[in-house]
Every structure is written in structure tokens, then in C-alpha cells.
Write a protein that holds these residues in place. Sequence first.
Motif, mmCIF file in Angstrom:
data_model
loop_
_atom_site.group_PDB
_atom_site.id
_atom_site.type_symbol
_atom_site.label_atom_id
_atom_site.label_comp_id
_atom_site.label_asym_id
_atom_site.label_seq_id
_atom_site.Cartn_x
_atom_site.Cartn_y
_atom_site.Cartn_z
ATOM 1 N N ALA A 242 0.832 -1.210 0.000
ATOM 2 C CA ALA A 242 0.000 0.000 0.000
ATOM 3 C C ALA A 242 0.862 1.253 0.000
ATOM 4 C CB ALA A 242 -0.934 -0.009 1.206
ATOM 5 N N LEU A 243 1.938 1.254 0.797
ATOM 6 C CA LEU A 243 2.821 2.412 0.865
ATOM 7 C C LEU A 243 3.498 2.666 -0.476
ATOM 8 C CD1 LEU A 243 4.369 4.603 2.473
ATOM 9 C CD2 LEU A 243 6.057 2.836 3.010
ATOM 10 N N LYS A 244 4.065 1.611 -1.075
ATOM 11 C CA LYS A 244 4.765 1.776 -2.349
ATOM 12 C C LYS A 244 3.787 2.183 -3.459
ATOM 13 C CE LYS A 244 8.700 0.754 -0.580
ATOM 14 N NZ LYS A 244 9.324 -0.554 -0.729
ATOM 15 N N THR A 245 2.568 1.669 -3.403
ATOM 16 C CA THR A 245 1.555 2.059 -4.386
ATOM 17 C C THR A 245 1.205 3.538 -4.249
ATOM 18 O OG1 THR A 245 0.614 -0.178 -4.389
ATOM 19 C CG2 THR A 245 -0.768 1.599 -5.246
ATOM 20 N N ALA A 246 1.058 4.007 -3.005
ATOM 21 C CA ALA A 246 0.746 5.419 -2.771
ATOM 22 C C ALA A 246 1.886 6.305 -3.252
ATOM 23 C CB ALA A 246 0.473 5.654 -1.287
ATOM 24 N N GLU A 247 3.137 5.893 -2.975
ATOM 25 C CA GLU A 247 4.283 6.690 -3.418
ATOM 26 C C GLU A 247 4.360 6.727 -4.945
ATOM 27 O OE1 GLU A 247 7.303 5.947 0.380
ATOM 28 O OE2 GLU A 247 7.501 4.738 -1.444
ATOM 29 N N GLY A 248 4.099 5.576 -5.584
ATOM 30 C CA GLY A 248 4.119 5.537 -7.041
ATOM 31 C C GLY A 248 3.010 6.366 -7.652
ATOM 32 N N THR A 249 1.825 6.327 -7.046
ATOM 33 C CA THR A 249 0.711 7.127 -7.539
ATOM 34 C C THR A 249 1.007 8.619 -7.421
ATOM 35 O OG1 THR A 249 -0.850 5.385 -6.894
ATOM 36 C CG2 THR A 249 -1.752 7.581 -7.275
ATOM 37 N N SER A 250 1.646 9.005 -6.325
ATOM 38 C CA SER A 250 2.034 10.411 -6.149
ATOM 39 C C SER A 250 2.976 10.857 -7.262
ATOM 40 C CB SER A 250 2.695 10.600 -4.782
ATOM 41 O OG SER A 250 3.213 11.897 -4.649
ATOM 42 N N ARG A 251 3.971 10.020 -7.575
ATOM 43 C CA ARG A 251 4.901 10.376 -8.658
ATOM 44 C C ARG A 251 4.198 10.394 -10.003
ATOM 45 N NH1 ARG A 251 8.356 7.086 -5.452
ATOM 46 N NH2 ARG A 251 7.870 5.258 -6.730
ATOM 47 N N LEU A 252 3.231 9.488 -10.198
ATOM 48 C CA LEU A 252 2.467 9.459 -11.445
ATOM 49 C C LEU A 252 1.681 10.758 -11.627
ATOM 50 C CD1 LEU A 252 1.214 8.022 -13.936
ATOM 51 C CD2 LEU A 252 -0.511 7.078 -12.374
ATOM 52 N N VAL A 253 0.991 11.176 -10.577
ATOM 53 C CA VAL A 253 0.162 12.387 -10.672
ATOM 54 C C VAL A 253 1.022 13.613 -10.955
ATOM 55 C CG1 VAL A 253 -1.333 13.938 -9.361
ATOM 56 C CG2 VAL A 253 -1.693 11.469 -9.237
ATOM 57 N N THR A 254 2.110 13.765 -10.206
ATOM 58 C CA THR A 254 2.964 14.943 -10.419
ATOM 59 C C THR A 254 3.631 14.889 -11.793
ATOM 60 O OG1 THR A 254 4.762 13.802 -9.249
ATOM 61 C CG2 THR A 254 3.396 15.313 -7.965
ATOM 62 N N GLY A 255 3.977 13.683 -12.255
ATOM 63 C CA GLY A 255 4.571 13.551 -13.581
ATOM 64 C C GLY A 255 3.599 13.897 -14.686
ATOM 65 N N LEU A 256 2.349 13.428 -14.561
ATOM 66 C CA LEU A 256 1.336 13.741 -15.566
ATOM 67 C C LEU A 256 1.030 15.238 -15.604
ATOM 68 C CD1 LEU A 256 -1.165 10.767 -15.073
ATOM 69 C CD2 LEU A 256 0.369 11.141 -17.014
ATOM 70 N N LEU A 257 0.982 15.858 -14.427
ATOM 71 C CA LEU A 257 0.749 17.295 -14.381
ATOM 72 C C LEU A 257 1.892 18.053 -15.062
ATOM 73 C CD1 LEU A 257 -0.617 17.835 -10.757
ATOM 74 C CD2 LEU A 257 -1.848 18.252 -12.884
ATOM 75 N N GLY A 258 3.117 17.607 -14.785
ATOM 76 C CA GLY A 258 4.258 18.252 -15.414
ATOM 77 C C GLY A 258 4.225 18.131 -16.922
ATOM 78 N N ASN A 259 3.883 16.939 -17.416
ATOM 79 C CA ASN A 259 3.788 16.728 -18.865
ATOM 80 C C ASN A 259 2.707 17.606 -19.482
ATOM 81 O OD1 ASN A 259 5.807 14.816 -18.717
ATOM 82 N ND2 ASN A 259 4.403 13.075 -18.649
ATOM 83 N N ALA A 260 1.574 17.697 -18.772
ATOM 84 C CA ALA A 260 0.467 18.499 -19.298
ATOM 85 C C ALA A 260 0.839 19.975 -19.395
ATOM 86 C CB ALA A 260 -0.767 18.321 -18.415
ATOM 87 N N PHE A 261 1.519 20.483 -18.376
ATOM 88 C CA PHE A 261 1.878 21.903 -18.378
ATOM 89 C C PHE A 261 2.970 22.230 -19.390
ATOM 90 C CE2 PHE A 261 0.134 21.926 -13.899
ATOM 91 C CZ PHE A 261 -0.969 22.698 -14.219
ATOM 92 N N ARG A 262 3.756 21.238 -19.770
ATOM 93 C CA ARG A 262 4.823 21.468 -20.756
ATOM 94 C C ARG A 262 4.388 21.186 -22.182
ATOM 95 N NH1 ARG A 262 7.919 18.922 -16.573
ATOM 96 N NH2 ARG A 262 7.544 16.916 -17.575
ATOM 97 N N SER A 263 3.175 20.691 -22.350
ATOM 98 C CA SER A 263 2.753 20.184 -23.655
ATOM 99 C C SER A 263 2.406 21.283 -24.664
ATOM 100 C CB SER A 263 1.541 19.259 -23.492
ATOM 101 O OG SER A 263 0.433 19.979 -22.970
ATOM 102 N N SER A 264 2.057 22.485 -24.208
ATOM 103 C CA SER A 264 1.647 23.556 -25.123
ATOM 104 C C SER A 264 1.805 24.906 -24.451
ATOM 105 C CB SER A 264 0.177 23.361 -25.546
ATOM 106 O OG SER A 264 -0.679 23.576 -24.438
#
Length: 353
Positions: A242-264
Motif C-alpha cells: 500500500a505504501l509503495k503504491t501510494a508513493e508511485g501514484t504520487s509520482r504518477l500524478v505529479t509527472g502527468l501534471l508536469g507533462n500536461a503543463f509542458r505540452s503547449s
Amino acid sequence: MTGTPNRDPVIALDVMSGEAGAAEAVAAADIAAERYPRLSFLLFGHQPVIAAELERWPRLSARAEVIHSDDVVAMGDKPSQALRRARTTSMGMAIDAVKQGKANAAVSAGNTGALMAMSLFSLRTMPGIDRPALAAVLPTLKSESVMLDLGANTECDATNLVQFAVMGAAFARTVLGLERPKVALLNIGEEELKGTGEIRAAATVLKGARLPMQFLGFVEGDKIGSGDVDVVVTDGFSGNIALKTAEGTSRLVTGLLGNAFRSSIWGKLGYFIARGALESLRAHLDPNAHNGAVFLGLNGIVVKSHGSANARGLANAIGVAHDLITDDVSRRIRDDLAGVNMALATTLEPDAA
């Protein structure tokens, strides 16, 4: 060392273990020394390296003693290998300082398995505790929560889970400042008939025990981050996943946000507008802000820092140790166990424990 100390609290800091290095560890001790003026340190590691770093921090130098060790536990060492070298390593010597009463708590950013093995071998478990548990503070939508066990025990019976709940509630009262923390067992559903026999038996005991907590029953994995539960209790296998899943999900969300803000160009404009909120989100999810897992249930306090924690993160782990010392969490656990042992004896059948 158990009980509230009569003298100013002393932290035994394993300077050499972890990925950040001695410079970050010594800087962390200085940050903690500023935050807690009564705190002093035993710094374990290679004396010339630590002495050179201390020259940069005169405040810490006045409140620290360096104790030389030739050996360091590597992150890849097996616990059995590290245990055989405990007397000569900075990690093992820091733990021994707690056993000998020279320090009130040990803090290390080193190998988790080695730290657990050395701590258990040297300090042993408290009376009434069968197994220690690894507990940590996690961010939630509302504030923070405590979760245990996070990997010390892959299989647990009902008695173990009840003891984890007692220890987790005492930890939450100390670190989160909650008078009656809300406690729940991690399960595959919230209904009373869901889950294994051990989980259901533990729930029965906790419902009937008079403890300084609010037992809410069961919580599912998708509700851990809601903040509705202050203490999430589970076995170490499920807790670590559960802990590793939560940490991975946190990195996923911040990574997706970063990609979205850099996309255009519009994404970049959106980042400019939302920058303040995004910085707040990043700070809330920053592992360094919630650093400091604890091996609860031992005859002494041992705090585990993230191996890659920076100076601020390691200082926060030292702060956790400071709070556990000053609030005498060991006494809290002993007192609460007295209130649950009778319920364990009368509720659990021999084959359920």
C-alpha cells in the motif's frame, strides 16, 4: 532507555549510512539543534569526516560528541551480514548507545532490514508485545495519518494486529497530537463479514477494549488518503504494498501534471496561473516533509529516515525521535497494553490467536 529522561534528550545519529552522505547528516543535526535547544547528539561514523563537517556548524559542535566507527552498513547488505558486524558499524553502535542508556533514541537513514534486525536483537520487544511494527506518517487530503506495519512482519495474527493498533494509536497521540485518534484495520471491504479470520478477530477485540482511541472498524485501500482514519493498521506485507503504491501514484500524478503543463503554450500559461497551488501540492507530497518511520514495540526508540532524504528530511526524522522521547511514547504503549490484554485473553480463542 525507557521512560522520560531526567536529563536533556540525546540522539544517537548514524552519520555514515544512507545515500545522502555525512555532510547532509551533520547539516540535519544542526537544523534539529536549532529547532530543539535542549537536544544533544552522539554522532557515529568516521571521525575525521564528521570532524571536518562539524567545523561548518559551531552550534552543533558545542552539543555533539563524535564516536568513531570503522565500518558502515551498505544499502545492499543482507540483515544477517550486517548483524554479525553490529559492534563495529555506525548503525549498530548508535543502537547500542540506546541500549546502554547513553542516548534516548537512535536515528539512521541506512538499510531498513539491517536496522530492524540490529534493533530487535539489541533492544528486544517490550513486555506484552510479540513483534515490533514499522510505523510512518503519511499525507492525506485532510492532514496526516499513521500507517503500520509497513514491512517488518509479512504475516500477522489477530494478537499482532491488536498490538499494532495500540502502538499506532499511542504514536498518533504523540506525533499528530490527537487525544483519541480514529483507528481502522485495512481490509477488502467495510462490512463486518469481510476479510480474513485474523482481521475479524482483531476487530472484535478492539471493539470491546477500553482504549484511548476511536475504533472505526475496517477501511479499504482507496480510503487511506481521505484522512477520515488517523491510524491504518495492517500486516507488513499489505502495508508495504500500500505504501509503495501510494508513493508511485504520487509520482504518477505529479509527472502527468508536469507533462500536461509542458505540452503547449496554453499548458505553460496554466502552470503560471496555478503555480502557487502546485507548489503547495508538491510540498504536501514531499517525502522529506513526512520523513521518520519508527520501529514501535522495542525497549527503546529507533527512527528510520528515508535513505535519500536531504538535510531537512533527516532533521524531520530527528524531530520525530525528539517528540517520542519527550512524550514518553513507551509509557503510553505500556499503559494502553494493560487495558487490552484482558480483552485479548477473553475474546480470542486459542486457534484464532
